[in-house]
Design a protein around this motif. Sequence first.
Motif, PDB file in Angstrom:
ATOM      1  N   MET A 554      45.584  31.878  37.390  1.00  0.00           N
ATOM      2  CA  MET A 554      44.164  32.232  37.361  1.00  0.00           C
ATOM      3  C   MET A 554      44.007  33.751  37.297  1.00  0.00           C
ATOM      4  N   TYR A 555      43.099  34.197  36.440  1.00  0.00           N
ATOM      5  CA  TYR A 555      42.799  35.623  36.346  1.00  0.00           C
ATOM      6  C   TYR A 555      41.342  35.876  36.707  1.00  0.00           C
ATOM      7  N   GLU A 561      37.296  40.774  41.742  1.00  0.00           N
ATOM      8  CA  GLU A 561      38.752  40.685  41.748  1.00  0.00           C
ATOM      9  C   GLU A 561      39.240  39.863  42.940  1.00  0.00           C
ATOM     10  N   PHE A 562      40.478  39.364  42.849  1.00  0.00           N
ATOM     11  CA  PHE A 562      41.085  38.684  43.988  1.00  0.00           C
ATOM     12  C   PHE A 562      41.263  39.672  45.139  1.00  0.00           C
ATOM     13  N   MET A 569      50.714  37.503  41.562  1.00  0.00           N
ATOM     14  CA  MET A 569      51.367  38.264  40.489  1.00  0.00           C
ATOM     15  C   MET A 569      50.487  39.455  40.155  1.00  0.00           C
ATOM     16  N   ALA A 570      51.073  40.645  40.237  1.00  0.00           N
ATOM     17  CA  ALA A 570      50.358  41.885  39.920  1.00  0.00           C
ATOM     18  C   ALA A 570      51.100  42.566  38.782  1.00  0.00           C
ATOM     19  N   ALA A 633      45.607  41.308  38.257  1.00  0.00           N
ATOM     20  CA  ALA A 633      46.041  40.415  39.338  1.00  0.00           C
ATOM     21  C   ALA A 633      45.859  38.954  38.951  1.00  0.00           C
ATOM     22  N   PHE A 634      46.780  38.114  39.459  1.00  0.00           N
ATOM     23  CA  PHE A 634      46.764  36.688  39.159  1.00  0.00           C
ATOM     24  C   PHE A 634      47.119  35.889  40.411  1.00  0.00           C
ATOM     25  N   VAL A 635      46.566  34.679  40.475  1.00  0.00           N
ATOM     26  CA  VAL A 635      46.897  33.730  41.541  1.00  0.00           C
ATOM     27  C   VAL A 635      47.296  32.425  40.869  1.00  0.00           C
TER      28      VAL A 635
END
Length: 639
Positions: A554-555, A561-562, A569-570, A633-635
């Motif tokens: 997910m972005y 932002e997260f 993941m950055a 950033a990503f989750v």
Amino acid sequence: MARLNLLEETRYEKLPVTVYPNQKVASVAVAKRIADLIRSKQDRNEQAVLGLATGVTPIGVYAELVRLHKEEGLSFKNVITFNLDEYYPMRPKAAQSYVTFMNENLFDHIDIDKANVHIPDGTLKQDDIPAFCLEYERQINALGGIDLQILGIGRTGHIGFNEPGSAPNSGTRLVTLDDLTRNDASRDFGGKANVPTKAITMGIGTIFKAREIILMAWSGKKAPIIKKAVEGEISGEVPATYLQLSDHVEFILDEDAASELTRFGTPWLVKDCVWSKQLKKKAVIWLAETLNKPVLKLTEEDYNSHGMAQLAVEQGPVYNINIDIFNQIQHTITGWPGGKPDADDSQRPERAEPARKRSIVFSPHPDDDVISMGGTFIRLVDQGHDVHVAYQTSGNTAVWDDDVLRYMEFAIDFNQSIGDDNSHLKNLYEDMRSFIAKKQPNEIDTKEIRDVKGFIRKTEAISGARYAGLDDDHIHFQALPFYETGKTQKNPITDDDIKLTMELLQNIKPHQVFVAGDFADPHGTHLVCFNIVIAALRKLRETEDWVKDCWVWMYRGAWKEFETYEIEMAVPLSPEEVLRKRNAIFKHQSQKDRAVFPGDDAREFWVRAEDRNRETAQSYDRLGLAEYQAMEAFVRYHF
């Protein structure tokens, strides 16, 4: 003992709060309270007087009341209603009118006597409004007052349209709307310029007279103002804080709206915690940010004096905790978003194998890909992965009418230059120009205008994707049916939306799927598009083995932002990569300078993206990690 524990957990909260897992469950609970009141009044042969609200928040409550009427025989014959407010001026049959809203969502579907329905009159002459407001109050008082008042809350903290500065004893009156309130309503009116500047609203004093008050709030967008309303000092700057003075009020929230209350946001301050890996990471990062210290410089005294003594005792010494959290944060950083070939991936966010991955970026609107993860998008292509992009909607409601005429004029001139017959195109152009000149706010465009707007966004998306390095056969336009209404209000998801997505996924069989997890999107399109992709993958998991090896990332970036503790993941970006991302965003010229629906963030999308990416990098730097220009950033989403 349980009661004492609850009091300890909620000691920051200055009024009663009940939290439900989601808004659907909460809405059903509120509707049951209303239905129980109506039935108890019926048993005593009395009238039930309800104060009603409008907006997105109560829609689920009204839907459940309609169901109770149709399926369980709940009658509204003994119900009298008073609505909180109405825009001024406003025609009752206008699409944005609260008369229209109440009829469409409740009154047209139940057996209420329309003579018992009261809504402020937006058609009055301004000189007649004071007398109308006094009569509104008199009618409420003559009935013995409101039995149950339901409320939403605006992001200014308004209840009804009682904006900041409203007096706690205010009555029904004409008010001027806050700029943020008008911004939030702009999509319903086809632009902020069309939103009325005034409204007629019940006053805070009127609301206070109700024997029972329920304020409802859903979604993380409401979390900051809910925290102020529940835990903050009473202030005219946040009118909802006046509800702290009532003995008859309850806030009913979903988990997202409650997420910033102390017992959920920083629970270690009010109770002993079960220290999951995620909660420990959140707490340590919070402590570092609160004290403006790098993680590795936090001390035992810092832990003890900020509610984290339990963590220090159970899992200390604190330096070991600090090292653990520092390493977890460090392991999120990677310059290889598709995985680093022939490397130990045990401490990396992505797998090393296969070295060349098939990746697909799902973009709800035709520019979310480059706005939210343009740097990572380009990086994946540069590193040799087989990258596809899927534009889920046409985005044809978010183009200025002037651009339609400009592109049509270009087409006419081009046709003329090569000697083609222009008569049909000129007639079409004149029809469009005539329609646009008379167009009402939020009026649905003609099919031809919608098509041109869709073509504009399509060509911009192609240009942006090509700039990122994609071949045309890797650029996909889904035009999902749910979106193609021509209106700001979209249709529900259907099997067709999911089927189209499944077919694309089956064709590509990706190892990586990137989806928009930016649910703060004020238009809701991101969440709908996310749900479609997840539903498609769930169905495919039942029959196709490749899906089990497909990771979903997910972005965010366009809206919010997260949080740092959430990031898995950055992807760091160099100054040159930030410029490349900016250039990709610039390909979307129709969205440049001034978007049609910008939300409450006045910055251009490229500025928002750069600011947020820079802020993410700075947050890592403050925690003691390496200093980068920017980070995306990503989750990871886990089924």
